[in-house]
Design a protein around this motif. Structure first.
Motif, short mmCIF file in Angstrom:
data_model
loop_
_atom_site.label_atom_id
_atom_site.label_comp_id
_atom_site.label_asym_id
_atom_site.label_seq_id
_atom_site.Cartn_x
_atom_site.Cartn_y
_atom_site.Cartn_z
N ASP A 88 0.79 -1.23 0.00
CA ASP A 88 0.00 0.00 0.00
C ASP A 88 0.82 1.28 0.00
OD1 ASP A 88 0.58 0.71 2.93
OD2 ASP A 88 -0.30 -1.26 3.14
N THR A 89 2.14 1.17 -0.06
CA THR A 89 2.97 2.37 0.03
C THR A 89 2.86 3.21 -1.24
OG1 THR A 89 4.51 1.15 1.41
CG2 THR A 89 5.29 3.23 0.50
N TYR A 90 2.91 2.54 -2.39
CA TYR A 90 2.87 3.24 -3.67
C TYR A 90 1.53 3.00 -4.35
CZ TYR A 90 7.91 3.46 -3.01
OH TYR A 90 9.15 3.69 -2.50
N LEU A 91 0.95 4.07 -4.90
CA LEU A 91 -0.30 3.97 -5.62
C LEU A 91 -0.05 3.97 -7.12
CD1 LEU A 91 -2.62 6.37 -3.59
CD2 LEU A 91 -2.33 3.90 -3.35
N VAL A 92 -0.91 3.28 -7.84
CA VAL A 92 -0.85 3.21 -9.30
C VAL A 92 -2.04 3.98 -9.86
CG1 VAL A 92 -1.02 1.67 -11.28
CG2 VAL A 92 0.35 1.00 -9.30
N ASN A 93 -1.80 4.83 -10.85
CA ASN A 93 -2.86 5.65 -11.44
C ASN A 93 -3.34 5.00 -12.73
OD1 ASN A 93 -4.50 7.63 -12.49
ND2 ASN A 93 -3.16 9.31 -11.93
N ILE A 94 -4.59 4.54 -12.72
CA ILE A 94 -5.20 3.92 -13.89
C ILE A 94 -6.46 4.71 -14.24
CG2 ILE A 94 -6.18 1.84 -14.91
CD1 ILE A 94 -3.28 1.43 -14.16
N ALA A 95 -6.45 5.38 -15.41
CA ALA A 95 -7.62 6.15 -15.86
C ALA A 95 -8.07 7.14 -14.78
CB ALA A 95 -8.75 5.23 -16.28
N ASP A 96 -7.10 7.84 -14.19
CA ASP A 96 -7.36 8.86 -13.16
C ASP A 96 -7.97 8.30 -11.88
OD1 ASP A 96 -6.34 10.95 -14.72
OD2 ASP A 96 -8.27 11.21 -15.75
N GLU A 97 -7.83 7.00 -11.66
CA GLU A 97 -8.23 6.41 -10.39
C GLU A 97 -7.01 5.75 -9.76
OE1 GLU A 97 -11.50 3.80 -11.38
OE2 GLU A 97 -12.94 5.37 -10.93
N LYS A 98 -6.97 5.74 -8.42
CA LYS A 98 -5.81 5.22 -7.70
C LYS A 98 -6.04 3.77 -7.27
CE LYS A 98 -3.85 9.35 -7.50
NZ LYS A 98 -2.93 9.80 -8.48
N TYR A 99 -4.97 2.98 -7.38
CA TYR A 99 -5.02 1.57 -7.00
C TYR A 99 -3.78 1.21 -6.19
CZ TYR A 99 -8.65 0.86 -10.58
OH TYR A 99 -9.80 0.92 -11.33
N PHE A 100 -3.91 0.20 -5.31
CA PHE A 100 -2.71 -0.37 -4.71
C PHE A 100 -2.75 -1.89 -4.87
CE2 PHE A 100 -5.60 0.01 -1.04
CZ PHE A 100 -5.52 -1.26 -0.47
N ILE A 120 -8.34 -5.16 -10.52
CA ILE A 120 -7.75 -5.48 -11.81
C ILE A 120 -6.82 -6.67 -11.61
CG2 ILE A 120 -6.28 -4.67 -13.68
CD1 ILE A 120 -7.21 -1.81 -12.96
N ALA A 121 -7.12 -7.79 -12.24
CA ALA A 121 -6.30 -9.00 -12.10
C ALA A 121 -4.98 -8.84 -12.85
CB ALA A 121 -7.06 -10.20 -12.63
N LEU A 122 -3.92 -9.36 -12.26
CA LEU A 122 -2.59 -9.32 -12.87
C LEU A 122 -2.15 -10.74 -13.20
CD1 LEU A 122 -0.86 -6.62 -10.64
CD2 LEU A 122 -1.98 -6.32 -12.85
N PRO A 123 -1.24 -10.90 -14.16
CA PRO A 123 -0.91 -12.24 -14.67
C PRO A 123 -0.03 -13.09 -13.77
CG PRO A 123 0.37 -10.58 -15.83
CD PRO A 123 -0.61 -9.84 -14.96
N LYS A 124 0.63 -12.49 -12.77
CA LYS A 124 1.53 -13.24 -11.90
C LYS A 124 1.40 -12.76 -10.47
CE LYS A 124 5.51 -14.23 -14.97
NZ LYS A 124 6.96 -13.95 -15.15
N ILE A 125 1.97 -13.55 -9.56
CA ILE A 125 2.12 -13.12 -8.18
C ILE A 125 3.43 -12.34 -8.09
CG2 ILE A 125 2.28 -13.83 -5.76
CD1 ILE A 125 -0.36 -14.55 -7.03
N TYR A 126 3.33 -11.08 -7.69
CA TYR A 126 4.51 -10.23 -7.57
C TYR A 126 4.77 -9.88 -6.11
CZ TYR A 126 3.98 -9.63 -12.61
OH TYR A 126 3.88 -9.86 -13.96
N GLN A 127 6.02 -9.57 -5.80
CA GLN A 127 6.33 -9.07 -4.46
C GLN A 127 5.74 -7.68 -4.27
OE1 GLN A 127 10.60 -9.25 -4.06
NE2 GLN A 127 10.59 -11.41 -3.51
N ASP A 128 5.83 -6.86 -5.30
CA ASP A 128 5.24 -5.53 -5.28
C ASP A 128 5.06 -5.06 -6.72
OD1 ASP A 128 7.63 -3.79 -6.11
OD2 ASP A 128 8.45 -4.85 -4.40
N VAL A 129 4.24 -4.04 -6.89
CA VAL A 129 3.97 -3.47 -8.20
C VAL A 129 4.05 -1.96 -8.10
CG1 VAL A 129 2.25 -3.14 -10.03
CG2 VAL A 129 2.52 -5.38 -8.95
N LYS A 130 4.82 -1.33 -9.00
CA LYS A 130 4.96 0.12 -9.02
C LYS A 130 4.66 0.63 -10.43
CE LYS A 130 8.60 0.08 -5.50
NZ LYS A 130 9.99 0.46 -5.17
#
Length: 324
Positions: A88-100, A120-130
């Motif tokens: 939850d430290t870093y947010l991702v901006n998708i179509a002007d909406e925030k995600y963690f 939003i489903a992602l294709p793999k298990i990641y340690q983190d996403v930025k």
């Protein structure tokens, strides 16, 4: 006039949502739990922090911990869902909406900070996403990362030896992406096509700027993004505020500037006192070096005179309601 109306509308919405909440987080000795609207403990204080990157109008509370994983609870229905971890430290901006980012052992996804059911489903298990420019970086393991599209979230590139991924805007308003590896640096265009490479690891901005200048590409260092907050004229009435009376901290409910009634008190100890009159929240903390640790946190309802802290914790600070 329009600005004042807009601010009043925000406060009315926030006030209405606060009244709808049937569950609240509370803090006890540097850990967080969940309490219901009659002060009954629903989740024991075992989580290390509350997720404060949620949208302020979210109907959810999110708690997180390295040992316990993540937990979200719907503040209206009480539905609880647990995760292996929430990044939850870093947010991702998708179509002007925030995600963690959050994951379990068999799935990973981005969760909307306003509505945690929107994912939003992602294709793999990641340690983190930025996020970097128009791409997402999913770290699979140390130095093993994927670059994903922000449009369809498919994997575009896989790197087994990536130590860092960054980007800069060029003088002609394009973007150049930099993949740092152990002993080399790759430079990619906006479609992730390789432009050229350097035979050493360039991470410092000045080093990258000097190298790109030899390729007739100019870049400028970009300022760190700062989110602007809307600051209103002050808390609505009624709200709580504290006064010191001898060895006690006394909280009053203010109906107006001069009209108040006593609500509760507790023993004044060697804690830092933080009073949030917007949310009628109380927080006691200690400071060690440059870090602040929450020792006690709870919300209150000024209309029903309810303290959203399980009574089994009241005795340690001698907390009691004031009846007059």
């Amino acid at each position: 006039m329009k600005k004042l109306f807009f601010l009043l509308l925000i406060f009315m919405v926030q006030f209405s949502q606060a009244q709808d909440r049937k569950y609240h987080e509370f803090g006890w000795k540097q850990k967080y739990g969940i309490v219901d609207d009659i002060g009954q403990e629903i989740v024991a204080p075992t989580y290390l922090w509350a997720v404060y990157t949620l949208h302020d109008q979210s109907q959810f509370i999110a708690l997180n911990s390295y040992e316990e994983g993540g937990l979200i609870i719907n503040t209206k229905t009480g539905k609880i869902e647990k995760f292996d971890f929430m990044y939850d430290t870093y947010l991702v901006n998708i179509a002007d909406e925030k995600y963690f980012y959050a994951y379990n052992k068999d799935k990973s996804f981005l969760m909307n900070t306003l509505d945690l059911n929107k994912r939003i489903a992602l294709p793999k298990i990641y340690q983190d996403v930025k996020q970097e420019g128009e791409f997402l970086i999913g770290n699979v393991s140390e130095n093993n990362a994927d670059i994903l599209s922000k449009k369809d979230f498919k994997i575009l590139k896989e790197y087994k030896s990536m130590t860092d991924f960054s980007s800069y805007e060029t003088g002609d308003h394009q973007r150049v992406y930099i993949v740092n590896q152990n002993k080399t640096t790759l430079f990619l265009d906006e479609n992730l096509n390789q432009l050229f490479s350097a035979k050493n690891n360039l991470k410092d901005f000045k080093e990258i700027q000097k190298f790109l200048a030899t390729k007739n590409i100019k870049i400028n260092e970009e300022p760190y993004p700062i989110d602007e907050a809307i600051i209103g004229p002050g808390p609505n009435y009624p709200h709580i505020n504290a006064v010191i009376e001898g060895e006690s901290v006394v909280y009053n409910i203010y109906q107006s500037r001069n009209d108040f009634q006593k609500f509760f008190k507790f023993k004044k100890k060697n804690f830092r006192l933080s009073n949030d009159s917007f949310n009628n929240k109380v927080e006691l903390s200690t400071r060690i070096d440059n870090s602040i640790f929450t020792q006690l946190l709870f919300y209150t309802d000024v209309h029903t005179k309810t303290i959203f802290l399980p009574k089994k914790y009241w005795g340690e600070i001698e907390l009691e309601l004031i009846t007059e």
